[in-house]
Write a protein that holds these residues in place. Structure first.
Motif, PDB file in Angstrom:
ATOM      1  N   TRP A  43     -11.201  56.125 -23.223  1.00 46.38           N
ATOM      2  CA  TRP A  43     -11.206  54.902 -24.017  1.00 46.38           C
ATOM      3  C   TRP A  43     -12.560  54.203 -23.860  1.00 46.38           C
ATOM      4  CZ3 TRP A  43     -11.393  49.508 -23.542  1.00 46.38           C
ATOM      5  CH2 TRP A  43     -10.805  48.769 -24.555  1.00 46.38           C
ATOM      6  N   ILE A  44     -13.059  54.213 -22.644  1.00 46.59           N
ATOM      7  CA  ILE A  44     -14.357  53.587 -22.368  1.00 46.59           C
ATOM      8  C   ILE A  44     -15.492  54.476 -22.860  1.00 46.59           C
ATOM      9  CG2 ILE A  44     -15.906  52.809 -20.526  1.00 46.59           C
ATOM     10  CD1 ILE A  44     -13.292  52.172 -18.925  1.00 46.59           C
ATOM     11  N   GLU A  45     -15.430  55.755 -22.500  1.00 49.23           N
ATOM     12  CA  GLU A  45     -16.514  56.681 -22.851  1.00 49.23           C
ATOM     13  C   GLU A  45     -16.690  56.831 -24.356  1.00 49.23           C
ATOM     14  OE1 GLU A  45     -15.105  59.997 -20.595  1.00 49.23           O
ATOM     15  OE2 GLU A  45     -16.028  59.269 -18.738  1.00 49.23           O
ATOM     16  N   ASN A  46     -15.604  56.739 -25.123  1.00 48.97           N
ATOM     17  CA  ASN A  46     -15.675  56.874 -26.579  1.00 48.97           C
ATOM     18  C   ASN A  46     -15.887  55.547 -27.296  1.00 48.97           C
ATOM     19  OD1 ASN A  46     -15.178  59.583 -26.191  1.00 48.97           O
ATOM     20  ND2 ASN A  46     -13.030  59.472 -26.751  1.00 48.97           N
ATOM     21  N   GLY A  47     -15.999  54.462 -26.536  1.00 48.80           N
ATOM     22  CA  GLY A  47     -16.210  53.151 -27.157  1.00 48.80           C
ATOM     23  C   GLY A  47     -15.052  52.717 -28.034  1.00 48.80           C
ATOM     24  N   GLU A  48     -13.839  52.905 -27.533  1.00 45.66           N
ATOM     25  CA  GLU A  48     -12.632  52.615 -28.317  1.00 45.66           C
ATOM     26  C   GLU A  48     -12.295  51.133 -28.396  1.00 45.66           C
ATOM     27  OE1 GLU A  48     -10.848  54.886 -30.047  1.00 45.66           O
ATOM     28  OE2 GLU A  48     -12.168  56.492 -29.372  1.00 45.66           O
ATOM     29  N   PHE A  52     -13.030  41.227 -22.620  1.00 42.07           N
ATOM     30  CA  PHE A  52     -13.588  39.907 -22.303  1.00 42.07           C
ATOM     31  C   PHE A  52     -12.658  39.245 -21.295  1.00 42.07           C
ATOM     32  CE2 PHE A  52     -15.953  40.434 -26.163  1.00 42.07           C
ATOM     33  CZ  PHE A  52     -17.011  39.545 -26.125  1.00 42.07           C
ATOM     34  N   THR A  53     -13.184  38.276 -20.573  1.00 43.20           N
ATOM     35  CA  THR A  53     -12.295  37.381 -19.841  1.00 43.20           C
ATOM     36  C   THR A  53     -11.792  36.358 -20.851  1.00 43.20           C
ATOM     37  OG1 THR A  53     -13.983  35.751 -19.256  1.00 43.20           O
ATOM     38  CG2 THR A  53     -13.672  37.615 -17.724  1.00 43.20           C
ATOM     39  N   ALA A  54     -10.762  35.645 -20.500  1.00 44.80           N
ATOM     40  CA  ALA A  54     -10.223  34.635 -21.416  1.00 44.80           C
ATOM     41  C   ALA A  54     -11.190  33.467 -21.605  1.00 44.80           C
ATOM     42  CB  ALA A  54      -8.869  34.135 -20.922  1.00 44.80           C
ATOM     43  N   THR A  55     -12.207  33.358 -20.743  1.00 42.59           N
ATOM     44  CA  THR A  55     -13.219  32.310 -20.914  1.00 42.59           C
ATOM     45  C   THR A  55     -14.366  32.752 -21.806  1.00 42.59           C
ATOM     46  OG1 THR A  55     -14.279  33.013 -18.845  1.00 42.59           O
ATOM     47  CG2 THR A  55     -12.740  31.140 -18.727  1.00 42.59           C
ATOM     48  N   GLY A  56     -14.305  34.011 -22.294  1.00 44.73           N
ATOM     49  CA  GLY A  56     -15.313  34.480 -23.230  1.00 44.73           C
ATOM     50  C   GLY A  56     -16.473  35.236 -22.620  1.00 44.73           C
ATOM     51  N   VAL A  57     -16.332  35.672 -21.385  1.00 45.71           N
ATOM     52  CA  VAL A  57     -17.372  36.485 -20.755  1.00 45.71           C
ATOM     53  C   VAL A  57     -17.100  37.949 -21.099  1.00 45.71           C
ATOM     54  CG1 VAL A  57     -18.376  37.230 -18.561  1.00 45.71           C
ATOM     55  CG2 VAL A  57     -17.706  34.838 -18.879  1.00 45.71           C
ATOM     56  N   ARG A  58     -18.110  38.607 -21.654  1.00 45.22           N
ATOM     57  CA  ARG A  58     -17.968  40.024 -22.015  1.00 45.22           C
ATOM     58  C   ARG A  58     -17.988  40.879 -20.750  1.00 45.22           C
ATOM     59  NH1 ARG A  58     -22.066  40.557 -25.314  1.00 45.22           N
ATOM     60  NH2 ARG A  58     -20.869  40.378 -27.243  1.00 45.22           N
ATOM     61  N   LEU A  59     -17.029  41.793 -20.658  1.00 43.80           N
ATOM     62  CA  LEU A  59     -16.980  42.738 -19.550  1.00 43.80           C
ATOM     63  C   LEU A  59     -17.496  44.075 -20.054  1.00 43.80           C
ATOM     64  CD1 LEU A  59     -13.424  41.891 -18.147  1.00 43.80           C
ATOM     65  CD2 LEU A  59     -15.638  41.008 -17.375  1.00 43.80           C
ATOM     66  N   VAL A  60     -18.635  44.494 -19.534  1.00 39.93           N
ATOM     67  CA  VAL A  60     -19.180  45.799 -19.887  1.00 39.93           C
ATOM     68  C   VAL A  60     -18.524  46.798 -18.942  1.00 39.93           C
ATOM     69  CG1 VAL A  60     -21.260  47.212 -20.082  1.00 39.93           C
ATOM     70  CG2 VAL A  60     -21.341  44.767 -20.651  1.00 39.93           C
ATOM     71  N   GLY A  62     -17.328  50.621 -17.434  1.00 41.30           N
ATOM     72  CA  GLY A  62     -17.787  51.966 -17.131  1.00 41.30           C
ATOM     73  C   GLY A  62     -16.686  52.699 -16.411  1.00 41.30           C
ATOM     74  N   VAL A  63     -16.953  53.938 -16.078  1.00 36.61           N
ATOM     75  CA  VAL A  63     -15.981  54.756 -15.359  1.00 36.61           C
ATOM     76  C   VAL A  63     -16.626  55.203 -14.057  1.00 36.61           C
ATOM     77  CG1 VAL A  63     -14.590  56.850 -15.432  1.00 36.61           C
ATOM     78  CG2 VAL A  63     -14.954  55.530 -17.518  1.00 36.61           C
ATOM     79  N   ASP A  64     -15.901  54.990 -12.962  1.00 39.76           N
ATOM     80  CA  ASP A  64     -16.379  55.398 -11.644  1.00 39.76           C
ATOM     81  C   ASP A  64     -15.275  56.203 -10.980  1.00 39.76           C
ATOM     82  OD1 ASP A  64     -17.754  55.677  -9.276  1.00 39.76           O
ATOM     83  OD2 ASP A  64     -17.360  53.640  -8.578  1.00 39.76           O
ATOM     84  N   GLY A  65     -15.492  57.492 -10.846  1.00 38.55           N
ATOM     85  CA  GLY A  65     -14.478  58.341 -10.234  1.00 38.55           C
ATOM     86  C   GLY A  65     -13.200  58.420 -11.048  1.00 38.55           C
ATOM     87  N   GLY A  66     -13.322  58.353 -12.363  1.00 40.50           N
ATOM     88  CA  GLY A  66     -12.155  58.421 -13.236  1.00 40.50           C
ATOM     89  C   GLY A  66     -11.407  57.118 -13.380  1.00 40.50           C
ATOM     90  N   VAL A  67     -11.946  56.038 -12.815  1.00 39.50           N
ATOM     91  CA  VAL A  67     -11.285  54.726 -12.853  1.00 39.50           C
ATOM     92  C   VAL A  67     -12.172  53.732 -13.595  1.00 39.50           C
ATOM     93  CG1 VAL A  67     -10.391  52.845 -11.420  1.00 39.50           C
ATOM     94  CG2 VAL A  67     -10.151  55.207 -10.652  1.00 39.50           C
ATOM     95  N   ALA A  68     -11.552  52.936 -14.453  1.00 38.54           N
ATOM     96  CA  ALA A  68     -12.289  51.905 -15.185  1.00 38.54           C
ATOM     97  C   ALA A  68     -12.816  50.861 -14.216  1.00 38.54           C
ATOM     98  CB  ALA A  68     -11.371  51.249 -16.218  1.00 38.54           C
ATOM     99  N   THR A  69     -14.035  50.412 -14.479  1.00 39.72           N
ATOM    100  CA  THR A  69     -14.646  49.395 -13.638  1.00 39.72           C
ATOM    101  C   THR A  69     -15.580  48.525 -14.484  1.00 39.72           C
ATOM    102  OG1 THR A  69     -15.878  49.037 -11.584  1.00 39.72           O
ATOM    103  CG2 THR A  69     -16.589  50.866 -12.960  1.00 39.72           C
ATOM    104  N   VAL A  70     -15.885  47.339 -13.981  1.00 42.61           N
ATOM    105  CA  VAL A  70     -16.826  46.449 -14.665  1.00 42.61           C
ATOM    106  C   VAL A  70     -18.227  46.778 -14.175  1.00 42.61           C
ATOM    107  CG1 VAL A  70     -17.571  44.067 -14.994  1.00 42.61           C
ATOM    108  CG2 VAL A  70     -15.144  44.599 -14.927  1.00 42.61           C
ATOM    109  N   ILE A  71     -19.093  47.144 -15.107  1.00 42.75           N
ATOM    110  CA  ILE A  71     -20.488  47.433 -14.767  1.00 42.75           C
ATOM    111  C   ILE A  71     -21.253  46.122 -14.660  1.00 42.75           C
ATOM    112  CG2 ILE A  71     -22.604  48.493 -15.636  1.00 42.75           C
ATOM    113  CD1 ILE A  71     -21.009  50.876 -16.199  1.00 42.75           C
ATOM    114  N   CYS A  72     -20.986  45.235 -15.615  1.00 40.21           N
ATOM    115  CA  CYS A  72     -21.604  43.908 -15.545  1.00 40.21           C
ATOM    116  C   CYS A  72     -20.822  42.935 -16.417  1.00 40.21           C
ATOM    117  CB  CYS A  72     -23.082  43.945 -15.957  1.00 40.21           C
ATOM    118  SG  CYS A  72     -23.379  44.265 -17.681  1.00 40.21           S
ATOM    119  N   ARG A  73     -21.066  41.669 -16.169  1.00 39.81           N
ATOM    120  CA  ARG A  73     -20.478  40.585 -16.944  1.00 39.81           C
ATOM    121  C   ARG A  73     -21.605  39.927 -17.708  1.00 39.81           C
ATOM    122  NH1 ARG A  73     -15.490  39.447 -14.634  1.00 39.81           N
ATOM    123  NH2 ARG A  73     -15.179  40.560 -12.691  1.00 39.81           N
ATOM    124  N   GLU A  74     -21.398  39.751 -19.005  1.00 34.85           N
ATOM    125  CA  GLU A  74     -22.430  39.162 -19.843  1.00 34.85           C
ATOM    126  C   GLU A  74     -21.927  37.864 -20.461  1.00 34.85           C
ATOM    127  OE1 GLU A  74     -24.443  43.312 -21.486  1.00 34.85           O
ATOM    128  OE2 GLU A  74     -23.234  42.099 -22.837  1.00 34.85           O
TER     129      GLU A  74
END
Length: 163
Positions: A43-48, A52-60, A62-74
């Motif tokens: 889902w992440i790798e294909n850009g599906e 976002f957080t409910a306050t409007g911060v974008r969560l970028v 990624g996948v780490d060891g087959g598990v979804a993770t936040v690479i950065c908050r924008e």
């Protein structure tokens, strides 16, 4: 005093859509852990979709060891408007489902729902929609399933021998 944590910073809103501004399959979760337990790596790798957080911060994501993770908050200038738009679409879907349930006597609508009036704030929309309940991981479930199957097999064998 420092920054105080807003509970909306912890809420994750996912939108399964190829366009960030178009609400698709929107879902809300109490925490990153609950949200990410529902996301497959493809889902992440294909850009599906988007998160976002409910306050409007974008969560970028990624996948780490087959598990979804936040690479950065924008910080996103229109992040709050995007989240509000997603939640309004989900609230409309929720209201439509409740209207169908009410026709079959499965739900009793409030006057506001009958009038089609929905909350207008992120907090109100989250309160109206609600969070999905995520069952705890039960390590005993596979063993219980096997035990139940063995008991059923034993009962069948006994029944066959008695007949």
């Amino acid at each position: 005093m420092g920054d105080t944590l807003n509970w909306l910073d912890e809420v994750v809103v996912l939108n399964e859509s190829r366009d960030e501004n178009v609400p698709g399959d929107v879902s809300i979760y109490r925490s990153e852990g609950e949200a990410f337990s529902k996301i497959e790596d493809w889902w992440i790798e294909n850009g599906e979709g988007f998160a976002f957080t409910a306050t409007g911060v974008r969560l970028v994501l990624g996948v780490d060891g087959g598990v979804a993770t936040v690479i950065c908050r924008e910080q996103c200038a229109d992040g709050q408007a995007i989240v509000l738009n997603w939640l309004q679409a989900l609230a409309q879907t929720t209201l439509a489902a409740r209207n169908r349930a009410a026709q079959g006597q499965g739900a009793i609508l409030s006057q506001a729902e009958e009038d089609g009036a929905l909350p207008t704030s992120v907090e109100g929309l989250i309160g109206y929609i609600g969070f999905p309940w995520v069952a705890p991981r039960n390590r005993f479930m596979p063993g219980c399933t096997v035990l139940s199957a063995l008991i059923a097999l034993f009962a069948a064998v006994v029944l066959v021998k008695l007949l």
